[in-house]
Design a protein around this motif. Structure first.
Motif, PDB file in Angstrom:
ATOM      1  N   GLU A 237       6.820  -5.236  -0.986  1.00 56.28           N
ATOM      2  CA  GLU A 237       6.575  -4.170  -1.892  1.00 56.28           C
ATOM      3  C   GLU A 237       5.248  -4.165  -2.492  1.00 56.28           C
ATOM      4  O   GLU A 237       4.730  -3.280  -2.818  1.00 56.28           O
ATOM      5  CB  GLU A 237       7.893  -4.165  -2.859  1.00 56.28           C
ATOM      6  CG  GLU A 237       8.932  -3.481  -2.070  1.00 56.28           C
ATOM      7  CD  GLU A 237      10.309  -3.208  -3.032  1.00 56.28           C
ATOM      8  OE1 GLU A 237      11.015  -2.282  -2.804  1.00 56.28           O
ATOM      9  OE2 GLU A 237      10.538  -3.869  -4.180  1.00 56.28           O
ATOM     10  N   GLN A 238       4.810  -5.344  -3.207  1.00 60.92           N
ATOM     11  CA  GLN A 238       3.701  -5.457  -3.920  1.00 60.92           C
ATOM     12  C   GLN A 238       2.408  -5.123  -3.104  1.00 60.92           C
ATOM     13  O   GLN A 238       1.657  -4.491  -3.481  1.00 60.92           O
ATOM     14  CB  GLN A 238       3.396  -6.909  -4.432  1.00 60.92           C
ATOM     15  CG  GLN A 238       4.363  -7.397  -5.465  1.00 60.92           C
ATOM     16  CD  GLN A 238       4.716  -8.767  -5.705  1.00 60.92           C
ATOM     17  OE1 GLN A 238       3.777  -9.588  -5.002  1.00 60.92           O
ATOM     18  NE2 GLN A 238       5.361  -9.092  -6.610  1.00 60.92           N
TER      19      GLN A 238
ATOM     20  N   LEU B 192      -6.074  -7.436  -0.432  1.00 62.54           N
ATOM     21  CA  LEU B 192      -5.387  -7.298   1.153  1.00 62.54           C
ATOM     22  C   LEU B 192      -4.642  -5.582   0.826  1.00 62.54           C
ATOM     23  O   LEU B 192      -4.925  -4.807   1.739  1.00 62.54           O
ATOM     24  CB  LEU B 192      -4.334  -7.941   1.323  1.00 62.54           C
ATOM     25  CG  LEU B 192      -3.395  -7.837   2.498  1.00 62.54           C
ATOM     26  CD1 LEU B 192      -4.484  -7.613   3.851  1.00 62.54           C
ATOM     27  CD2 LEU B 192      -2.402  -9.039   2.914  1.00 62.54           C
ATOM     28  N   LYS B 193      -4.091  -5.486  -0.370  1.00 65.46           N
ATOM     29  CA  LYS B 193      -3.426  -4.275  -0.522  1.00 65.46           C
ATOM     30  C   LYS B 193      -4.475  -2.861  -0.455  1.00 65.46           C
ATOM     31  O   LYS B 193      -3.902  -1.954   0.188  1.00 65.46           O
ATOM     32  CB  LYS B 193      -2.831  -4.241  -1.942  1.00 65.46           C
ATOM     33  CG  LYS B 193      -1.872  -2.802  -2.202  1.00 65.46           C
ATOM     34  CD  LYS B 193      -1.028  -2.838  -3.550  1.00 65.46           C
ATOM     35  CE  LYS B 193      -0.264  -1.729  -3.570  1.00 65.46           C
ATOM     36  NZ  LYS B 193       0.444  -1.602  -5.045  1.00 65.46           N
ATOM     37  N   LYS B 194      -5.573  -3.139  -0.682  1.00 61.78           N
ATOM     38  CA  LYS B 194      -6.766  -2.113  -0.947  1.00 61.78           C
ATOM     39  C   LYS B 194      -7.075  -1.974   0.627  1.00 61.78           C
ATOM     40  O   LYS B 194      -7.640  -0.936   1.036  1.00 61.78           O
ATOM     41  CB  LYS B 194      -7.863  -2.408  -1.747  1.00 61.78           C
ATOM     42  CG  LYS B 194      -7.631  -2.515  -3.052  1.00 61.78           C
ATOM     43  CD  LYS B 194      -8.980  -2.880  -3.869  1.00 61.78           C
ATOM     44  CE  LYS B 194      -8.538  -3.045  -5.297  1.00 61.78           C
ATOM     45  NZ  LYS B 194      -9.821  -3.354  -6.146  1.00 61.78           N
ATOM     46  N   ALA B 195      -6.973  -3.002   1.526  1.00 61.30           N
ATOM     47  CA  ALA B 195      -7.432  -2.903   2.884  1.00 61.30           C
ATOM     48  C   ALA B 195      -6.595  -2.531   3.809  1.00 61.30           C
ATOM     49  O   ALA B 195      -6.855  -2.226   5.046  1.00 61.30           O
ATOM     50  CB  ALA B 195      -8.461  -4.267   3.346  1.00 61.30           C
ATOM     51  N   ILE B 196      -5.320  -2.824   3.593  1.00 62.96           N
ATOM     52  CA  ILE B 196      -4.139  -2.632   4.623  1.00 62.96           C
ATOM     53  C   ILE B 196      -3.901  -1.445   4.889  1.00 62.96           C
ATOM     54  O   ILE B 196      -4.084  -0.229   4.068  1.00 62.96           O
ATOM     55  CB  ILE B 196      -2.978  -3.405   3.945  1.00 62.96           C
ATOM     56  CG1 ILE B 196      -2.167  -3.769   5.301  1.00 62.96           C
ATOM     57  CG2 ILE B 196      -2.329  -2.448   3.118  1.00 62.96           C
ATOM     58  CD1 ILE B 196      -0.988  -4.822   4.724  1.00 62.96           C
ATOM     59  N   THR B 197      -3.804  -0.992   6.231  1.00 62.64           N
ATOM     60  CA  THR B 197      -3.344   0.071   6.983  1.00 62.64           C
ATOM     61  C   THR B 197      -1.805  -0.024   7.153  1.00 62.64           C
ATOM     62  O   THR B 197      -1.457  -0.640   8.322  1.00 62.64           O
ATOM     63  CB  THR B 197      -3.832   0.565   8.018  1.00 62.64           C
ATOM     64  OG1 THR B 197      -5.465   0.894   7.863  1.00 62.64           O
ATOM     65  CG2 THR B 197      -3.153   1.984   8.575  1.00 62.64           C
ATOM     66  N   LEU B 198      -0.661   0.486   6.463  1.00 63.79           N
ATOM     67  CA  LEU B 198       0.423   0.187   6.712  1.00 63.79           C
ATOM     68  C   LEU B 198       1.146   0.643   8.060  1.00 63.79           C
ATOM     69  O   LEU B 198       0.614   2.124   8.268  1.00 63.79           O
ATOM     70  CB  LEU B 198       1.624   0.666   5.531  1.00 63.79           C
ATOM     71  CG  LEU B 198       1.342   0.218   3.978  1.00 63.79           C
ATOM     72  CD1 LEU B 198       2.010   0.838   2.744  1.00 63.79           C
ATOM     73  CD2 LEU B 198       1.691  -1.296   4.123  1.00 63.79           C
TER      74      LEU B 198
ATOM     75  N   ARG C 293      -6.050 -12.370  -4.237  1.00 58.60           N
ATOM     76  CA  ARG C 293      -5.975 -12.226  -2.708  1.00 58.60           C
ATOM     77  C   ARG C 293      -5.160 -11.251  -2.040  1.00 58.60           C
ATOM     78  O   ARG C 293      -5.618 -10.178  -1.477  1.00 58.60           O
ATOM     79  CB  ARG C 293      -5.727 -13.703  -1.745  1.00 58.60           C
ATOM     80  CG  ARG C 293      -5.854 -13.387  -0.333  1.00 58.60           C
ATOM     81  CD  ARG C 293      -5.514 -14.838   0.153  1.00 58.60           C
ATOM     82  NE  ARG C 293      -5.107 -14.713   1.807  1.00 58.60           N
ATOM     83  CZ  ARG C 293      -4.745 -15.561   2.421  1.00 58.60           C
ATOM     84  NH1 ARG C 293      -4.345 -16.927   1.653  1.00 58.60           N
ATOM     85  NH2 ARG C 293      -4.729 -15.655   3.777  1.00 58.60           N
ATOM     86  N   GLU C 294      -4.104 -11.037  -2.662  1.00 61.97           N
ATOM     87  CA  GLU C 294      -2.767 -10.128  -2.489  1.00 61.97           C
ATOM     88  C   GLU C 294      -3.359  -8.670  -2.751  1.00 61.97           C
ATOM     89  O   GLU C 294      -3.287  -7.673  -1.934  1.00 61.97           O
ATOM     90  CB  GLU C 294      -1.563 -10.255  -2.998  1.00 61.97           C
ATOM     91  CG  GLU C 294      -0.494  -9.631  -2.674  1.00 61.97           C
ATOM     92  CD  GLU C 294       0.859  -9.804  -3.484  1.00 61.97           C
ATOM     93  OE1 GLU C 294       1.747  -9.971  -2.820  1.00 61.97           O
ATOM     94  OE2 GLU C 294       0.708  -9.784  -4.849  1.00 61.97           O
TER      95      GLU C 294
END
Length: 321
Positions: free
Chosen positions: A220-221, A183-189, A179-180
């Motif tokens: 960080e991940q 999310l990392k692929k989809a997130i806009t920081l 799941r993480e």
């Protein structure tokens, strides 16, 4: 004459004990588990685990370990239910009929009354009963766990080893990590770096999460970069020397919070408004640009349940629909 040296029912019992012993060994018992204050040896899979740390109890529940009783925090608070158990796993605790040992101050008599075969103690934090660890050891094997330098995944891995629930721990970690990763692929920081913190008392004191904390590791991940205070900023040590937080107070709060985004843990909308309205932070870039986000009251201590809730909040905040 058989291997047990006699015939009849006694021999059958003896043979059964031999096969039970062999099966026991094949399952990895006895086993030695390394804790923060040394190793312990467990002869068999525990059946009655007592947790003196409300922080660690959630991790035991997450892997279906047989935890029967737990220390608690102040009941009916923002963080805890009417028993003093954290709200993120309160329903699970009720289904498991988890008993409350005590509130706050550790009590060896309450622990002994549960007849445990494994006692879990945290090495640091307000729920630490480390001072009674030696006394607990006279009751049952006592595992001291230091959670201030570990991710929640590290914690459940250790507790899985101690409880014999390694498979359940691995399953929880795998599902969360998948799941993480998604999310990392989809997130806009948001603007980086971020000051990830617990905002206390209207800003008079702040606990800033470090890269060693479970919160810092998770961020960080996901690709976040943690801001660190300038070297000239003095740190407090009222909670002892800890690896997971940097304590800022007084005039050091404004100068120590140098992130372009503020992520507020153990927080709700009132906390966000408190930060945005704090006069000492009026010139801070995160405040001026309103890059201040609350991440829920249950994010103060991360276990499987609260970490899962945290992912949901980060997704809601930073994934564009």
């Amino acid at each position: 004459m058989n291997k047990c040296g006699f015939w009849g029912i006694a021999a059958l019992i003896c043979v059964f004990q031999i096969f039970t012993s062999i099966a026991h060994a094949e399952q990895g018992w006895p086993r030695t588990v390394q804790g923060a204050n040394g190793s312990i040896t467990l002869d068999h899979a525990p059946q009655r685990i007592v947790s003196t740390s409300v922080t660690l109890t959630g991790s035991l529940l997450a892997i279906d370990a047989p935890v029967i009783a737990s220390g608690a925090t102040a009941p009916n608070s923002r963080l805890a239910d009417d028993q003093g158990f954290f709200r993120q796993w309160s329903d699970v605790a009720k289904k498991q009929h988890l008993q409350r040992l005590y509130i706050g101050e550790p009590n060896a008599e309450a622990v002994a009354a549960q007849a445990p075969d494994l006692i879990i103690v945290s090495a640091t934090g307000n729920d630490s009963a480390i001072k009674l660890a030696e006394q607990f050891s006279a009751i049952a094997p006592t595992l001291v766990v230091n959670y201030d330098d570990k991710s929640w995944q590290d914690v459940v891995t250790l507790l899985g080893q101690a409880s014999g629930h390694e498979a359940q721990a691995a399953q929880r970690i795998k599902a969360f990590d998948d799941r993480e990763a998604a999310l990392k692929k989809a997130i806009t920081l948001p603007p980086q770096p971020v000051s990830a913190m617990v905002w206390n008392g209207g800003g008079r004191a702040v606990n800033l999460w470090t890269t060693a904390s479970a919160q810092g590791k998770l961020l960080e991940q996901l690709g976040f970069t943690l801001a660190t205070p300038p070297a000239t900023v003095e740190q407090g040590h009222s909670m002892g020397q800890r690896k997971d937080i940097i304590q800022l107070s007084g005039e050091n709060v404004a100068s120590g919070l140098n992130g372009k985004t503020f992520l507020l843990f153990a927080a709700d909308d009132k906390t966000t408004q408190s930060v945005l309205g704090n006069p000492f932070l009026a010139q801070n870039a995160a405040v001026q640009n309103k890059q201040v986000y609350e991440l829920g009251v249950d994010s103060f201590r991360l276990d499987y349940y609260s970490a899962s809730n945290l992912l949901a909040r980060l997704e809601k905040l930073f994934v564009k629909s």
